[in-house]
Design an enzyme around this catalytic site. Structure first.
Site, PDB file in Angstrom:
ATOM      1  NE  ARG A  93      -3.499   4.165  -5.461  1.00 52.19           N
ATOM      2  CZ  ARG A  93      -3.296   5.429  -5.093  1.00 52.19           C
ATOM      3  NH1 ARG A  93      -3.135   6.371  -5.981  1.00 52.19           N
ATOM      4  NH2 ARG A  93      -3.274   5.766  -3.822  1.00 52.19           N
TER       5      ARG A  93
ATOM      6  CE  LYS B 149      -6.757   1.096  10.331  1.00 51.75           C
ATOM      7  NZ  LYS B 149      -5.582   0.535   9.666  1.00 51.75           N
TER       8      LYS B 149
ATOM      9  N   GLY C  44       0.835  -1.206   0.000  1.00 46.73           N
ATOM     10  CA  GLY C  44       0.000   0.000   0.000  1.00 46.73           C
ATOM     11  C   GLY C  44       0.866   1.251   0.000  1.00 46.73           C
TER      12      GLY C  44
ATOM     13  CG  ASP D 228      -4.977  -8.032  -3.646  1.00 46.30           C
ATOM     14  OD1 ASP D 228      -4.987  -7.645  -2.456  1.00 46.30           O
ATOM     15  OD2 ASP D 228      -5.991  -8.421  -4.242  1.00 46.30           O
TER      16      ASP D 228
ATOM     17  N   GLY E 267      -0.110   5.269  -1.383  1.00 44.48           N
ATOM     18  CA  GLY E 267      -1.108   6.124  -0.747  1.00 44.48           C
ATOM     19  C   GLY E 267      -0.497   7.323  -0.045  1.00 44.48           C
ATOM     20  CD  GLN E 268      -2.634  11.611   3.961  1.00 41.24           C
ATOM     21  OE1 GLN E 268      -3.410  10.818   4.478  1.00 41.24           O
ATOM     22  NE2 GLN E 268      -2.504  12.839   4.393  1.00 41.24           N
TER      23      GLN E 268
ATOM     24  CB  ILE F  61      -1.686  11.564   8.574  1.00 41.04           C
ATOM     25  CG1 ILE F  61      -1.688  10.430   9.621  1.00 41.04           C
ATOM     26  CG2 ILE F  61      -0.270  11.928   8.154  1.00 41.04           C
ATOM     27  CD1 ILE F  61      -0.968  10.739  10.914  1.00 41.04           C
TER      28      ILE F  61
ATOM     29  CE1 TYR G 273      -9.293   2.931   8.495  1.00 36.47           C
ATOM     30  CE2 TYR G 273      -9.825   4.515  10.214  1.00 36.47           C
ATOM     31  CZ  TYR G 273      -8.914   3.944   9.366  1.00 36.47           C
ATOM     32  OH  TYR G 273      -7.615   4.381   9.385  1.00 36.47           O
TER      33      TYR G 273
HETATM   34  P1  NAD Z   1      -4.452   5.703   1.411  1.00 36.19           P
HETATM   35  O1  NAD Z   1      -5.867   5.385   1.105  1.00 36.19           O
HETATM   36  O2  NAD Z   1      -3.914   7.033   1.002  1.00 36.19           O
HETATM   37  O3  NAD Z   1      -3.498   4.594   0.803  1.00 36.19           O
HETATM   38  C1  NAD Z   1      -3.817   3.227   0.841  1.00 36.19           C
HETATM   39  C2  NAD Z   1      -3.121   2.554  -0.323  1.00 36.19           C
HETATM   40  O4  NAD Z   1      -3.499   1.175  -0.320  1.00 36.19           O
HETATM   41  C3  NAD Z   1      -3.533   3.116  -1.688  1.00 36.19           C
HETATM   42  O5  NAD Z   1      -2.385   3.481  -2.431  1.00 36.19           O
HETATM   43  C4  NAD Z   1      -4.266   1.968  -2.366  1.00 36.19           C
HETATM   44  O6  NAD Z   1      -4.037   1.883  -3.760  1.00 36.19           O
HETATM   45  C5  NAD Z   1      -3.655   0.782  -1.655  1.00 36.19           C
HETATM   46  N1  NAD Z   1      -4.491  -0.413  -1.717  1.00 36.19           N
HETATM   47  C6  NAD Z   1      -5.840  -0.511  -1.709  1.00 36.19           C
HETATM   48  N2  NAD Z   1      -6.215  -1.794  -1.803  1.00 36.19           N
HETATM   49  C7  NAD Z   1      -5.076  -2.516  -1.888  1.00 36.19           C
HETATM   50  C8  NAD Z   1      -4.793  -3.901  -2.008  1.00 36.19           C
HETATM   51  N3  NAD Z   1      -5.771  -4.821  -2.058  1.00 36.19           N
HETATM   52  N4  NAD Z   1      -3.499  -4.285  -2.054  1.00 36.19           N
HETATM   53  C9  NAD Z   1      -2.487  -3.377  -2.004  1.00 36.19           C
HETATM   54  N5  NAD Z   1      -2.699  -2.062  -1.890  1.00 36.19           N
HETATM   55  C10 NAD Z   1      -3.979  -1.649  -1.832  1.00 36.19           C
HETATM   56  O7  NAD Z   1      -4.251   5.481   2.985  1.00 36.19           O
HETATM   57  P2  NAD Z   1      -3.162   6.130   3.952  1.00 36.19           P
HETATM   58  O8  NAD Z   1      -3.738   7.400   4.473  1.00 36.19           O
HETATM   59  O9  NAD Z   1      -1.835   6.137   3.332  1.00 36.19           O
HETATM   60  O10 NAD Z   1      -3.226   5.103   5.171  1.00 36.19           O
HETATM   61  C11 NAD Z   1      -2.258   4.097   5.393  1.00 36.19           C
HETATM   62  C12 NAD Z   1      -2.605   3.364   6.678  1.00 36.19           C
HETATM   63  O11 NAD Z   1      -2.633   4.286   7.775  1.00 36.19           O
HETATM   64  C13 NAD Z   1      -3.985   2.674   6.675  1.00 36.19           C
HETATM   65  O12 NAD Z   1      -3.915   1.490   7.434  1.00 36.19           O
HETATM   66  C14 NAD Z   1      -4.857   3.670   7.398  1.00 36.19           C
HETATM   67  O13 NAD Z   1      -5.957   3.042   7.992  1.00 36.19           O
HETATM   68  C15 NAD Z   1      -3.887   4.209   8.441  1.00 36.19           C
HETATM   69  N6  NAD Z   1      -4.300   5.524   8.951  1.00 36.19           N
HETATM   70  C16 NAD Z   1      -4.256   6.629   8.145  1.00 36.19           C
HETATM   71  C17 NAD Z   1      -4.651   7.859   8.648  1.00 36.19           C
HETATM   72  C18 NAD Z   1      -4.595   9.122   7.809  1.00 36.19           C
HETATM   73  O14 NAD Z   1      -4.986  10.196   8.288  1.00 36.19           O
HETATM   74  N7  NAD Z   1      -4.115   9.062   6.576  1.00 36.19           N
HETATM   75  C19 NAD Z   1      -5.070   7.970   9.991  1.00 36.19           C
HETATM   76  C20 NAD Z   1      -5.140   6.824  10.767  1.00 36.19           C
HETATM   77  C21 NAD Z   1      -4.718   5.606  10.246  1.00 36.19           C
END
Ligand code: NAD
Length: 315
Positions: free
Chosen positions: A37, A147, A9, A53, A12-13, A173, A143
């Protein structure tokens, strides 16, 4: 033996910035980014990338063997707002990916696992201010349910099989390099982009909704610091509370106004208000600070300055 890291993953962000920092710390070739992706240009060109995946245990194992991976950072997940729209999909992704990785660690294919939890483990019955490490966890979102269950699985694998799994309960974040992926705190990222571009922003949360937040730099540093901590210092194996600041939409808007005086904010709440109302307003992370010396650097003022400067430079 070298530390070799697989990030699931990564596009992502959080993954986008965490992966680059890990590459800086451990070496570009020793940090394998993966996602369903492609990531941004910097990620794709600075080190190995694989399409994986995160629920596909066999493929993860194949890549672990290919690169001799020792640690997995599992960031793939469906976030709070999107998960409310697709509950079953969210549960499958969030749980099956975690169980796959924990099993691979149990079978000794990897030595260490990082998996982020969230303040979403808390719910309407949790004390809202200075929410303690150990308290009521009755989440009211899909969600949050995923968690809190994930935290229990992490602790179970640690206690039962000795799996070295580590976790942080991230607050919202805030970042400027990558847009967020469907969470309830996304407004606090969007607001900076719109402030610079349009000088106005319509917020989907009400003006006095106070939520715990953290700048990306602090979140990335906390993550790496926890993973580098001595095992005996990591006393909590479900998820560590983690905090830096708390603010409302009105407060972030007035901070932005200090630098962009004609910026205007309006409010039009949607279903995300209910999610936000179920979460804590501030978090007590004193145990985290004590166990492995965690300290945050950014508050609302320094974060706002840093983000606006960087966005202006990079536009
Ligand atoms: P995001 O949605 O920006 O990124 C998630 C990534 O996972 C994406 O790039 C997506 O393409 C990928 N993804 C989706 N399905 C997938 C699969 N089957 N296999 C592989 N990749 C897959 O999320 P984020 O903000 O980067 O969050 C990362 C982690 O941090 C998550 O566990 C989220 O719950 C946790 N989190 C984030 C925040 C926040 O504010 N961003 C806050 C609390 C917890």
């Amino acid at each position: 033996m070298n530390t070799v890291i697989l990030v699931l993953g990564a596009s992502g962000q959080i993954g986008t910035e965490l992966t680059q920092k890990l590459r800086l710390v451990y070496g570009n070739d020793l940090v394998i980014a993966s996602d369903i992706r492609e990531g941004n240009a910097e990620m794709m060109t600075s080190g190995p990338f694989e399409i994986i995946d995160a629920t596909d245990k066999e493929t993860i194992l194949k890549i672990i063997k290919k690169y001799k991976v020792t640690q997995v950072y599992l960031l793939a997940a469906m976030l709070s707002a999107t998960a409310e729209q697709h509950p079953q999909k969210a549960w499958n992704l969030n749980m099956n990916s975690l169980l796959a990785v924990l099993d691979l660690a149990k079978d000794k294919h990897i030595e260490k696992v990082y998996w982020p939890s969230s303040i979403a483990v808390f719910g309407p019955t949790t004390p809202k201010e200075n929410t303690p490490q150990k308290t009521v966890m009755e989440p009211s979102t899909v969600y949050g349910i995923s968690k809190v269950s994930g935290e229990f699985w992490c602790n179970y694998y640690y206690e039962k099989f000795g799996v070295d799994v580590r976790s942080l309960r991230y607050p919202g974040i805030i970042s400027w390099k990558t847009k967020p992926g469907g969470g309830t705190t996304d407004y606090a990222v969007d607001i900076y982009f719109k402030a610079l571009k349009d000088k106005k922003f319509e917020c989907f949360l009400s003006e006095n909704t106070r939520l715990p937040m953290m700048y990306m730099d602090d979140a990335v540093n906390a993550t790496i610091q926890l993973m580098q901590a001595n095992s005996e210092d990591v006393k909590i194996r479900n998820g560590y509370n983690l905090a830096a600041m708390s603010f409302t939409p009105k407060e972030i808007a007035s901070e932005i106004k200090k630098q962009i005086p004609d910026f205007e904010i309006t409010y039009k709440t949607d279903f995300r208000q209910q999610i936000a109302d179920s979460w804590p307003q501030s978090i007590d992370d004193s145990q985290t600070r004590k166990d492995w010396n965690w300290q945050h650097q950014f508050d609302l003022t320094s974060m706002t300055k840093d983000i606006l400067e960087n966005l202006e430079k990079n536009q």
